[in-house]
Write a protein that holds these residues in place. Structure first.
Motif, mmCIF file in Angstrom:
data_model
loop_
_atom_site.group_PDB
_atom_site.id
_atom_site.type_symbol
_atom_site.label_atom_id
_atom_site.label_comp_id
_atom_site.label_asym_id
_atom_site.label_seq_id
_atom_site.Cartn_x
_atom_site.Cartn_y
_atom_site.Cartn_z
ATOM 1 N N SER A 72 -11.656 39.470 -15.524
ATOM 2 C CA SER A 72 -13.074 39.254 -15.839
ATOM 3 C C SER A 72 -14.000 40.148 -15.014
ATOM 4 O O SER A 72 -15.122 40.433 -15.409
ATOM 5 C CB SER A 72 -13.441 37.790 -15.611
ATOM 6 O OG SER A 72 -13.076 37.435 -14.301
ATOM 7 N N VAL A 115 -17.546 42.339 -24.310
ATOM 8 C CA VAL A 115 -16.956 41.399 -23.352
ATOM 9 C C VAL A 115 -17.734 40.084 -23.374
ATOM 10 O O VAL A 115 -17.155 38.995 -23.391
ATOM 11 C CB VAL A 115 -16.958 42.013 -21.926
ATOM 12 C CG1 VAL A 115 -16.486 40.989 -20.898
ATOM 13 C CG2 VAL A 115 -16.074 43.254 -21.883
ATOM 14 N N ASP A 116 -19.055 40.220 -23.426
ATOM 15 C CA ASP A 116 -19.892 39.027 -23.428
ATOM 16 C C ASP A 116 -19.649 38.188 -24.689
ATOM 17 O O ASP A 116 -19.603 36.959 -24.640
ATOM 18 C CB ASP A 116 -21.357 39.464 -23.329
ATOM 19 C CG ASP A 116 -22.249 38.287 -23.040
ATOM 20 O OD1 ASP A 116 -21.918 37.527 -22.115
ATOM 21 O OD2 ASP A 116 -23.240 38.107 -23.779
ATOM 22 N N GLY A 118 -16.891 38.040 -26.244
ATOM 23 C CA GLY A 118 -15.611 37.368 -26.001
ATOM 24 C C GLY A 118 -15.822 36.130 -25.164
ATOM 25 O O GLY A 118 -15.289 35.053 -25.465
ATOM 26 N N ARG A 119 -16.631 36.274 -24.129
ATOM 27 C CA ARG A 119 -16.878 35.159 -23.208
ATOM 28 C C ARG A 119 -17.529 33.985 -23.950
ATOM 29 O O ARG A 119 -17.223 32.833 -23.706
ATOM 30 C CB ARG A 119 -17.791 35.657 -22.090
ATOM 31 C CG ARG A 119 -17.793 34.781 -20.860
ATOM 32 C CD ARG A 119 -18.560 35.440 -19.723
ATOM 33 N NE ARG A 119 -17.875 36.586 -19.170
ATOM 34 C CZ ARG A 119 -18.446 37.754 -18.916
ATOM 35 N NH1 ARG A 119 -19.716 37.932 -19.170
ATOM 36 N NH2 ARG A 119 -17.757 38.753 -18.406
ATOM 37 N N LEU A 123 -16.456 36.699 -30.398
ATOM 38 C CA LEU A 123 -15.802 37.977 -30.704
ATOM 39 C C LEU A 123 -14.760 37.713 -31.768
ATOM 40 O O LEU A 123 -13.720 37.116 -31.492
ATOM 41 C CB LEU A 123 -15.162 38.564 -29.440
ATOM 42 C CG LEU A 123 -14.528 39.933 -29.596
ATOM 43 C CD1 LEU A 123 -15.611 41.003 -29.764
ATOM 44 C CD2 LEU A 123 -13.680 40.280 -28.386
ATOM 45 N N LEU A 148 -10.816 45.402 -28.523
ATOM 46 C CA LEU A 148 -10.835 44.488 -27.382
ATOM 47 C C LEU A 148 -10.489 43.080 -27.853
ATOM 48 O O LEU A 148 -11.057 42.593 -28.826
ATOM 49 C CB LEU A 148 -12.242 44.536 -26.783
ATOM 50 C CG LEU A 148 -12.466 43.836 -25.457
ATOM 51 C CD1 LEU A 148 -13.435 44.654 -24.624
ATOM 52 C CD2 LEU A 148 -13.035 42.464 -25.683
ATOM 53 N N SER A 149 -9.528 42.469 -27.172
ATOM 54 C CA SER A 149 -9.204 41.067 -27.480
ATOM 55 C C SER A 149 -9.406 40.246 -26.219
ATOM 56 O O SER A 149 -9.108 40.701 -25.116
ATOM 57 C CB SER A 149 -7.754 40.921 -27.927
ATOM 58 O OG SER A 149 -7.501 41.804 -28.982
ATOM 59 N N TYR A 150 -9.919 39.076 -26.418
ATOM 60 C CA TYR A 150 -10.281 38.215 -25.292
ATOM 61 C C TYR A 150 -9.281 37.075 -25.196
ATOM 62 O O TYR A 150 -9.051 36.369 -26.174
ATOM 63 C CB TYR A 150 -11.690 37.687 -25.546
ATOM 64 C CG TYR A 150 -12.327 37.016 -24.371
ATOM 65 C CD1 TYR A 150 -12.981 37.768 -23.391
ATOM 66 C CD2 TYR A 150 -12.310 35.646 -24.254
ATOM 67 C CE1 TYR A 150 -13.585 37.153 -22.312
ATOM 68 C CE2 TYR A 150 -12.917 35.016 -23.175
ATOM 69 C CZ TYR A 150 -13.553 35.782 -22.212
ATOM 70 O OH TYR A 150 -14.160 35.167 -21.142
ATOM 71 N N PRO A 152 -8.935 33.732 -23.529
ATOM 72 C CA PRO A 152 -9.743 32.811 -22.743
ATOM 73 C C PRO A 152 -8.904 31.980 -21.769
ATOM 74 O O PRO A 152 -7.772 31.644 -22.058
ATOM 75 C CB PRO A 152 -10.385 31.913 -23.809
ATOM 76 C CG PRO A 152 -9.465 31.994 -24.964
ATOM 77 C CD PRO A 152 -8.748 33.289 -24.912
ATOM 78 N N PRO A 156 -10.366 34.633 -17.424
ATOM 79 C CA PRO A 156 -10.047 35.291 -18.706
ATOM 80 C C PRO A 156 -9.518 36.716 -18.528
ATOM 81 O O PRO A 156 -9.841 37.380 -17.559
ATOM 82 C CB PRO A 156 -11.399 35.335 -19.425
ATOM 83 C CG PRO A 156 -12.347 34.586 -18.593
ATOM 84 C CD PRO A 156 -11.781 34.408 -17.244
ATOM 85 N N LEU A 158 -8.810 40.468 -20.659
ATOM 86 C CA LEU A 158 -9.165 41.273 -21.827
ATOM 87 C C LEU A 158 -8.021 42.225 -22.104
ATOM 88 O O LEU A 158 -7.558 42.915 -21.190
ATOM 89 C CB LEU A 158 -10.421 42.094 -21.542
ATOM 90 C CG LEU A 158 -11.660 41.294 -21.166
ATOM 91 C CD1 LEU A 158 -12.676 42.168 -20.484
ATOM 92 C CD2 LEU A 158 -12.239 40.676 -22.419
#
Ligand SMILES: Nc1nc2c(ncn2[C@@H]2O[C@H](COP(=O)(O)OP(=O)(O)OP(=O)(O)O)[C@@H](O)[C@H]2O)c(=O)[nH]1
Length: 345
Positions: A72, A115-116, A118-119, A123, A148-150, A152, A156, A158
């Motif tokens: 993160s 990224v955000d 994803g958070r 996403l 990009l894959s998140y 969680p 977290p 990425l």
């Protein structure tokens, strides 16, 4: 284990089929290898699926794409050999580095936005790959497509997949150039001219600057072809094109082959007097052409008729209207005896 966490359990294992069966619908068949003893357990707290870190380096090493995993705070947690080679350093040396620092600055806000997303859990897995550029360790800039894959969890991760777009971009550039270029003279073609005329028109309108167009038509070119043949005619057109290019102020405007033996110039930031000065140069350079190096007699010469129009105070409503006015002026130049310049005013 919560039901949702259980349903996300993914095995890369030699475990009996019955053990993996609970999540068979979620298995990616290409990842499922009965002989592989490594195992990823997605059984994190809070119902999230959390991959155990130890398995990740081995997993991504098997992938054919350049992949890295980032935490993160942006530090590279693991990176496969392909991605390390792509960035230009060893896997060991890259581990712990701040990944966003490799991105060209103008792409960083977009990356942080992803990224955000994803958070915040927005996403989408259908999110299309994004074009970005990275600065490699040796300073080279490479165009990439980034996915990009998140993953969680409380901490977290990425997963970033990079694809090299260098050759794709080079190919696109080549095709774009071909699509914009007249093959005989290497000037811009009519399609590109029309597009650029609108662009320059908008640009000059916005800054309340003048813009002019100039149309150049070779005089009695049919006679040239009839006398010396089409191959010589082609070469003559190439040389006229080169002479016209010389007259266009460097970096200001565009010369195009409009069709047949007709050429057109866009002259942004040129008022009437400046456009006329360019036309005089065209006339001069064309008159200086000698055809002896084409094997023709030294006393052959060619001439052009020209018409131009300038937009200064909103007299033309569209670039097309300005072009039509220049064309009318060209007809006047032909009617007035050729080898001359006529203005729309
Ligand atoms: N060699 C060659 N000739 C071309 C090309 N495109 C058009 N032409 C020739 O250009 C000539 C144009 O003839 P016209 O339209 O009668 O014009 P012109 O003879 O130049 O006479 P004015 O324009 O009235 O001075 C024709 O002979 C076409 O074949 C080309 O790509 N190569």
């Amino acid at each position: 284990m919560t039901r949702s966490a259980q349903s996300k359990r993914l095995y890369l294992t030699s475990a009996p089929v019955s053990e993996a069966n609970t999540s068979s619908t979620e298995l990616n068949p290409s990842l499922y290898n009965r002989n592989d003893v490594s195992r990823i357990d997605f059984s994190g707290a809070g119902g999230y699926a959390v991959p155990q870190l130890e398995a990740l380096p081995a997993l991504i090493e098997y992938l054919s794409e350049a992949v890295l995993v980032v935490n993160s705070s942006g530090s590279i947690v693991c990176i496969n050999n392909k991605a390390a080679q792509f960035l230009g350093h060893t896997q060991g040396a890259l581990r712990g580095h701040c990944w966003p620092d490799f991105l060209v600055k103008r792409y960083q806000p977009h990356y942080h936005n992803l990224v955000d997303m994803g958070r915040r859990g927005v996403l989408s897995q259908q999110q299309k790959p994004t074009e970005m550029a990275i600065i490699c360790v040796n300073g080279d800039i490479k165009d990439i497509e980034l996915t990009l894959s998140y993953l969680p969890s409380d901490d977290p991760l990425l997963v970033i997949v990079m694809r090299d777009l260098t050759s794709h971009k080079a190919e696109c550039y080549k095709l774009h150039t071909l699509a914009c270029t007249d093959p005989l003279t290497a000037l811009a073609n009519r399609r590109h001219f029309d597009q650029m005329l609108q662009n320059y028109w908008d640009e000059c309108n916005k800054t309340q600057s003048p813009v002019s167009v100039l149309i150049v038509d070779v005089d009695h070119f049919k006679q040239f072809n009839d006398q010396y043949g089409h191959i010589q005619g082609d070469e003559c057109l190439r040389r006229i094109a080169a002479a016209i290019s010389l007259a266009v102020p460097r970096g200001q405007g565009l010369a195009a082959r409009y069709g047949g033996e007709e050429f057109a110039l866009i002259l942004p930031y040129h008022d009437e007097a400046m456009a006329k000065a360019v036309a005089v140069k065209v006339q001069h350079y064309v008159s200086q052409l000698k055809f002896s190096e084409q094997g023709l007699s030294d006393d052959i010469s060619v001439a052009v008729s020209q018409g131009f129009a300038s937009e200064i105070n909103g007299q033309f409503r569209t670039p097309f209207a300005m072009l039509c006015a220049a064309d009318t002026a060209l007809y006047r130049a032909k009617a007035e005896g050729r080898n001359c310049i006529s203005s729309s005013c």
